[in-house]
Design a protein around this motif. Structure first.
Motif, mmCIF file in Angstrom:
data_model
loop_
_atom_site.group_PDB
_atom_site.id
_atom_site.type_symbol
_atom_site.label_atom_id
_atom_site.label_comp_id
_atom_site.label_asym_id
_atom_site.label_seq_id
_atom_site.Cartn_x
_atom_site.Cartn_y
_atom_site.Cartn_z
ATOM 1 N N UNK A 58 -2.523 -1.874 13.699
ATOM 2 C CA UNK A 58 -1.323 -1.223 14.182
ATOM 3 C C UNK A 58 -1.208 0.154 13.567
ATOM 4 N N UNK A 59 -0.371 0.981 14.171
ATOM 5 C CA UNK A 59 -0.058 2.298 13.636
ATOM 6 C C UNK A 59 1.321 2.250 12.999
ATOM 7 N N UNK A 60 1.477 2.929 11.884
ATOM 8 C CA UNK A 60 2.786 3.005 11.249
ATOM 9 C C UNK A 60 3.018 4.392 10.682
ATOM 10 N N UNK A 61 4.268 4.837 10.758
ATOM 11 C CA UNK A 61 4.659 6.100 10.149
ATOM 12 C C UNK A 61 5.392 5.865 8.827
ATOM 13 N N UNK A 62 5.369 4.637 8.365
ATOM 14 C CA UNK A 62 5.989 4.308 7.087
ATOM 15 C C UNK A 62 5.060 4.679 5.932
ATOM 16 N N UNK A 63 5.638 4.915 4.779
ATOM 17 C CA UNK A 63 4.847 5.281 3.607
ATOM 18 C C UNK A 63 4.602 4.088 2.681
ATOM 19 N N UNK A 64 5.189 2.934 2.997
ATOM 20 C CA UNK A 64 5.114 1.808 2.067
ATOM 21 C C UNK A 64 4.439 0.577 2.664
ATOM 22 N N UNK A 65 3.603 0.771 3.709
ATOM 23 C CA UNK A 65 2.917 -0.369 4.316
ATOM 24 C C UNK A 65 1.966 -1.022 3.317
ATOM 25 N N UNK A 66 1.226 -0.188 2.601
ATOM 26 C CA UNK A 66 0.342 -0.665 1.530
ATOM 27 C C UNK A 66 0.867 -0.097 0.219
ATOM 28 N N UNK A 67 1.460 -0.896 -0.639
ATOM 29 C CA UNK A 67 2.017 -0.387 -1.901
ATOM 30 C C UNK A 67 0.971 0.366 -2.709
ATOM 31 N N UNK A 68 1.333 1.537 -3.156
ATOM 32 C CA UNK A 68 0.439 2.336 -3.978
ATOM 33 C C UNK A 68 -0.483 3.254 -3.221
ATOM 34 N N UNK A 69 -0.585 3.080 -1.883
ATOM 35 C CA UNK A 69 -1.446 3.967 -1.104
ATOM 36 C C UNK A 69 -0.828 5.354 -1.036
ATOM 37 N N UNK A 70 -1.622 6.412 -1.250
ATOM 38 C CA UNK A 70 -1.069 7.773 -1.275
ATOM 39 C C UNK A 70 -0.825 8.325 0.118
ATOM 40 N N UNK A 71 0.046 7.669 0.871
ATOM 41 C CA UNK A 71 0.333 8.068 2.240
ATOM 42 C C UNK A 71 1.580 8.939 2.270
ATOM 43 N N UNK A 72 1.507 10.036 2.967
ATOM 44 C CA UNK A 72 2.659 10.927 3.081
ATOM 45 C C UNK A 72 3.714 10.301 3.991
ATOM 46 N N UNK A 73 4.976 10.318 3.597
ATOM 47 C CA UNK A 73 6.036 9.768 4.444
ATOM 48 C C UNK A 73 6.080 10.444 5.803
ATOM 49 N N UNK A 74 6.250 9.631 6.833
ATOM 50 C CA UNK A 74 6.379 10.164 8.180
ATOM 51 C C UNK A 74 5.064 10.436 8.887
ATOM 52 N N UNK A 75 3.925 10.311 8.233
ATOM 53 C CA UNK A 75 2.642 10.533 8.884
ATOM 54 C C UNK A 75 2.170 9.245 9.547
ATOM 55 N N UNK A 76 1.395 9.387 10.595
ATOM 56 C CA UNK A 76 0.908 8.231 11.341
ATOM 57 C C UNK A 76 -0.455 7.815 10.809
ATOM 58 N N UNK A 77 -0.550 6.553 10.439
ATOM 59 C CA UNK A 77 -1.803 5.998 9.956
ATOM 60 C C UNK A 77 -2.056 4.647 10.606
ATOM 61 N N UNK A 78 -3.302 4.210 10.563
ATOM 62 C CA UNK A 78 -3.705 2.946 11.168
ATOM 63 C C UNK A 78 -3.998 1.936 10.071
ATOM 64 N N UNK A 79 -3.525 0.705 10.267
ATOM 65 C CA UNK A 79 -3.653 -0.349 9.269
ATOM 66 C C UNK A 79 -4.237 -1.610 9.898
ATOM 67 N N UNK A 80 -4.810 -2.446 9.036
ATOM 68 C CA UNK A 80 -5.353 -3.748 9.430
ATOM 69 C C UNK A 80 -4.669 -4.827 8.605
ATOM 70 N N UNK A 81 -4.109 -5.817 9.290
ATOM 71 C CA UNK A 81 -3.473 -6.954 8.621
ATOM 72 C C UNK A 81 -4.283 -8.209 8.893
ATOM 73 N N UNK A 82 -4.564 -8.958 7.829
ATOM 74 C CA UNK A 82 -5.261 -10.244 7.940
ATOM 75 C C UNK A 82 -4.203 -11.340 7.835
#
Length: 452
Positions: free
Chosen positions: A186-210
């Motif tokens: 999925x795509x998320x614009x959240x900054x806290x999907x993966x705790x500790x990941x250096x993701x900028x708030x509001x940016x779109x990134x792609x994640x994989x959930x098991x």
């Protein structure tokens, strides 16, 4: 300009399909230089998919999102209010239609069975039809959910707090699911999907959930593990879960060149990438036939085994500055890239919609488009549903309308069963069913290949 990821943004997808058809229609038209005719496949009648159990047609537009491996269950989204009793307040829902029994059910429900009023216009279904993944808004926040149709339960995969730590749309969207229902991208614009990941708030990134281990990890990252430095979205996953794709404008996703640094490739337009979730290695997927990265449409699809990637690339404009999209297939095992054309003439003008589907045996690719020897009036242009044998280039036509006449609209966005015998597609035609034209625009249909 990138639109914001709120539900009204996705309402433009119908207009996008119409716009794509019209733009390419001006550029080219009927398949005047198509490959030599082959024996016509024996396709059964066109069957409405976005319909109620009593056969009533959807009273608003609809869009197909997936088909099970056996071709029995179809997933579609609709703004209709007459498909399932008790769902009149649902503004947009995801539905599953049993093509054998005609039963239609609402899949976008909360865990207690309550219909969710506002699903996002994207979703996926597992190979056996048990699991449906979707994004929906609860209290104004979009989260990703998985509906277990066998147990009647819904699992929320994202936490729904809405905290971004900054500006941006605090939500998770565009989910897709592996064939066994275990992995969800999925795509998320959240900054806290993966705790500790250096993701900028509001940016779109792609994640994989098991869903078995509960682990969630960032997919849109470079070889050094850093998040993409540009927007990444439109995730896709192969049926076997071994290949993930997405679109991005980032410049740091590829490994460092020998003697250089990462980030040397800075695309000027949307570029398509593929990654192996087992290794995290990222490669360019959206290549042109000459091996260069092409300006791509945002949609990428894989064959069920993840070997092939199918996508559309924008090719040089035709007279009057009208752009067009050609369909390409990239063999990620051998590196070979080829255009999917319905003409053997290299000078022919060819076009295609951005989405295609490949059968489980990697034999057939299903797509919509055509070729012409000349530029002709837009009123004569057609978007025909076809399939092509990847090994030989042999093309078969899947139309026409129910009365044998050419369709007066476009057939796009095919999904196909594993054996290639059932195809799901969106169509804007008004003459698929003589005497019963749909006044709502895009609707969802299925067609099954009969026995010879």
């Amino acid at each position: 300009m990138q639109p914001t990821h709120r539900t009204p943004r996705h309402r433009h997808r119908y207009r996008r399909l119409v716009r794509a058809a019209c733009v390419l229609a001006v550029a080219a038209a009927t398949a005047a230089t198509a490959a030599p005719a082959q024996a016509a496949p024996v396709w059964g009648p066109v069957t409405p998919v976005d319909a109620a159990a009593d056969g009533a047609r959807a009273n608003q537009q609809s869009q197909g999102f997936g088909l099970t491996a056996d071709g029995r269950h179809a997933l579609f989204g609709s703004a209709a209010t007459n498909l399932v009793p008790g769902t009149g307040a649902v503004r947009y829902g995801l539905y599953v239609r049993d093509l054998r029994t005609g039963r239609t059910e609402l899949a976008s429900r909360a865990d207690d069975g309550t219909p969710l009023a506002e699903a996002d216009e994207q979703g996926g279904i597992s190979a056996d039809g048990r699991y449906v993944v979707f994004s929906a808004a609860v209290n104004g926040v979009y989260d990703v959910y998985v509906r277990d149709r066998a147990r009647g339960r819904t699992q929320r995969l994202t936490d729904g707090t809405g905290a971004t730590g900054g500006t941006g749309d605090p939500g998770s969207y565009q989910p897709a699911i592996s064939g066994d229902g275990r992995r969800v991208v999925f795509m998320s614009s959240r900054a806290d999907v993966v705790p500790g990941a250096p993701v900028e708030p509001g940016t779109r990134n792609v994640y994989l959930a098991d869903r078995v281990t509960g682990a969630v990890r960032l997919v849109s990252a470079g070889a050094d593990g850093q998040p993409a430095d540009g927007p990444s979205e439109n995730p896709a996953i192969s049926e076997n879960g071994r290949r993930i794709g997405f679109s991005s404008k980032a410049g740091n996703l590829l490994p460092a060149a020998p003697g250089g640094t990462a980030g040397l490739f800075r695309p000027r337009a949307t570029t398509l990438y593929a990654t192996d979730p087992a290794t995290g290695a990222v490669v360019l997927a959206g290549l042109a036939a000459d091996g260069t990265a092409g300006a791509a449409d945002s949609v990428l699809r894989f064959s069920p085994d993840g070997r092939y990637a199918a996508y559309g690339l924008f090719v040089p404009p035709l007279p009057h500055g009208k752009s067009r999209t050609e369909l390409f297939v990239h063999d990620l095992r051998t590196g070979r890239v080829r255009a999917v054309r319905t003409s053997a003439d290299p000078a022919a003008i060819c076009w295609a919609s951005e989405t295609a589907a490949i059968t489980a045996d990697d034999r057939w690719i299903y797509f919509s488009g055509g070729c012409s020897a000349t530029v002709i009036p837009a009123s004569q242009a057609t978007y025909d549903l076809q399939r092509q044998e990847l090994a030989t280039g042999r093309t078969e036509f899947i139309g026409p309308a129910g009365d044998g006449a050419p369709q007066d609209g476009a057939a796009v966005r095919p999904f196909v069963s594993g054996n290639g015998r059932t195809v799901l597609f969106d169509d804007s035609s008004t003459n698929l069913f003589p005497g019963d034209p749909s006044p709502y625009g895009w609707q969802v249909y299925a067609r099954t290949l009969g026995h010879r």
